[in-house]
Design an enzyme around this catalytic site. Structure first.
Site, PDB file in Angstrom:
ATOM      1  N   CYS A  34       7.500  -5.715   4.140  1.00 48.04           N
ATOM      2  CA  CYS A  34       6.248  -6.430   4.392  1.00 48.04           C
ATOM      3  C   CYS A  34       5.523  -5.826   5.588  1.00 48.04           C
ATOM      4  O   CYS A  34       4.496  -6.351   6.024  1.00 48.04           O
ATOM      5  CB  CYS A  34       6.501  -7.919   4.607  1.00 48.04           C
ATOM      6  SG  CYS A  34       7.588  -8.282   6.008  1.00 48.04           S
ATOM      7  N   GLU A  78       2.343  -4.781   1.383  1.00 46.14           N
ATOM      8  CA  GLU A  78       3.751  -4.901   1.010  1.00 46.14           C
ATOM      9  C   GLU A  78       4.063  -3.663   0.182  1.00 46.14           C
ATOM     10  O   GLU A  78       3.251  -3.250  -0.647  1.00 46.14           O
ATOM     11  CB  GLU A  78       3.982  -6.173   0.188  1.00 46.14           C
ATOM     12  CG  GLU A  78       5.431  -6.504  -0.025  1.00 46.14           C
ATOM     13  CD  GLU A  78       5.846  -7.825   0.627  1.00 46.14           C
ATOM     14  OE1 GLU A  78       6.993  -8.220   0.447  1.00 46.14           O
ATOM     15  OE2 GLU A  78       5.017  -8.431   1.323  1.00 46.14           O
TER      16      GLU A  78
END
Length: 366
Positions: A324, A358
């Site tokens: 992330c 991401e």
């Protein structure tokens, strides 16, 4: 971008910019063009938190401008699921003229699913009593009369009141199979459900034909572990948060999966156990040496992998890494690329219209 307007006409341009940025960041490690997975352009967030602002007799949801820190009134939020938008209107209508429910209410949190279930948490700066419970039950019943499948929770300092339950069950179609995931209030869940499906299907694709077992660190409610179980002989997964471990155990049973073992311990502790540095009572009855883990899956927090875990994952022939935060991914790759090469690279647009990215990489031993 404003809370009540998404620049949907700019979606492709902002995604293209992220692709260029990710390629540039990954250039020292790979010349692969990322596989790109698009988000819905609106109503993609399945959870949202809002502060509540009291203005005379009125009250409403607010968020804070990230730059100026000024408050912004939010009556609708197109980034959030349609169910959250329905609930935002219904909750304000139900609370505004109710002295018990509105008094010292400072935040409302929403968690929803594609299966149209919701948990709504009301946070207070006061003690919650039986009168609050009675009024909250009446509100819940009124919401359900509007065909809103909702559970309410009251929270205050050292207090949590569940009217029914503190979880909802999501159902996701993943590569031709429906997966059931229990999601617990105030625990981590993937915020963009449509993107989560694509991430799970990509992870399944890159691990097709895998040999041996899978080890996963930071497994949460079993989101990836359970979906990937079909590609491996066995799965061994670690998680530290008790509610997430309990949800993962439920999800194993609900999905009739018999080859996944969840251990409640931190990744750092597991590294010590694997290296024989320490023994843990929690591992009694689990023969770590019986696992033939050819693949390790990591989905770490924004800080990435610590140096000890970096060394540990390098021992595995294949590393599947969901990140992330590409900045910490690249920092980890400075070490991991000494022993492994990037075979697959993906960009998942989890948070459209923001700078956040991401991404996923599959690394194989050189």
């Amino acid at each position: 971008m404003t809370p009540e307007h998404l620049p949907t006409e700019q979606y492709e341009a902002q995604l293209a910019e992220k692709v260029v940025r990710l390629q540039s960041m990954m250039a020292p490690f790979s010349d692969l063009v990322p596989e790109v997975f698009r988000s819905p352009v609106s109503h993609y967030r399945m959870r949202a938190e809002f502060r509540i602002w009291h203005d005379g007799d009125d009250l409403y949801h607010i968020i804070f401008d990230q730059q100026t820190k000024s408050r912004i009134r939010v009556d609708s939020f197109p980034a959030a699921s349609e169910l959250i938008n329905q609930l935002m209107t219904a909750m304000i209508a139900g609370v505004r003229n109710n002295p018990v429910l509105r008094h010292k209410l400072f935040q409302i949190d929403y968690l929803t699913t594609l299966s149209n279930q919701a948990v709504v948490s009301l946070l207070y700066h006061k003690k919650l009593d039986d009168e609050w419970r009675q009024q909250a039950e009446a509100l819940r019943d009124a919401l359900r009369a509007q065909n809103l499948n909702v559970h309410l929770i009251g929270r205050a300092t050292k207090t949590k009141i569940e009217l029914d339950q503190d979880y909802i069950d999501e159902r996701l179609p993943v590569a031709g199979k429906e997966m059931i995931y229990r999601q617990v209030e105030n625990s981590f869940t993937q915020p963009n459900a449509a993107m989560n499906i694509q991430m799970l299907e990509w992870a399944l694709d890159v691990t097709k034909g895998s040999k041996g077992d899978l080890l996963e660190l930071y497994c949460g409610n079993g989101n990836f572990s359970l979906a990937l179980a079909r590609n491996f002989d066995r799965v061994l997964a670690t998680e530290i948060a008790k509610p997430s471990v309990a949800a993962a155990q439920y999800n194993i049973a609900a999905n009739h999966i018999d080859n996944v073992q969840i251990i409640r311990m931190a990744a750092e502790e597991f590294t010590q156990a694997m290296n024989g540095v320490r023994e843990f009572n929690r591992l009694q009855g689990i023969d770590l040496k019986s696992y033939q883990c050819e693949t390790i899956f990591v989905d770490p927090p924004r800080s990435g992998l610590d140096s000890e875990t970096e060394k540990m994952v390098q021992a595995y022939p294949r590393i599947l890494y969901i990140s992330c935060n590409p900045e910490t991914l690249c920092k980890n790759l400075e070490t991991l690329s000494q022993t492994h090469k990037v075979e697959r690279l993906a960009l998942f647009d989890q948070f459209p219209y923001t700078h956040h990215m991401e991404c996923g990489v599959l690394l194989t031993a050189k």
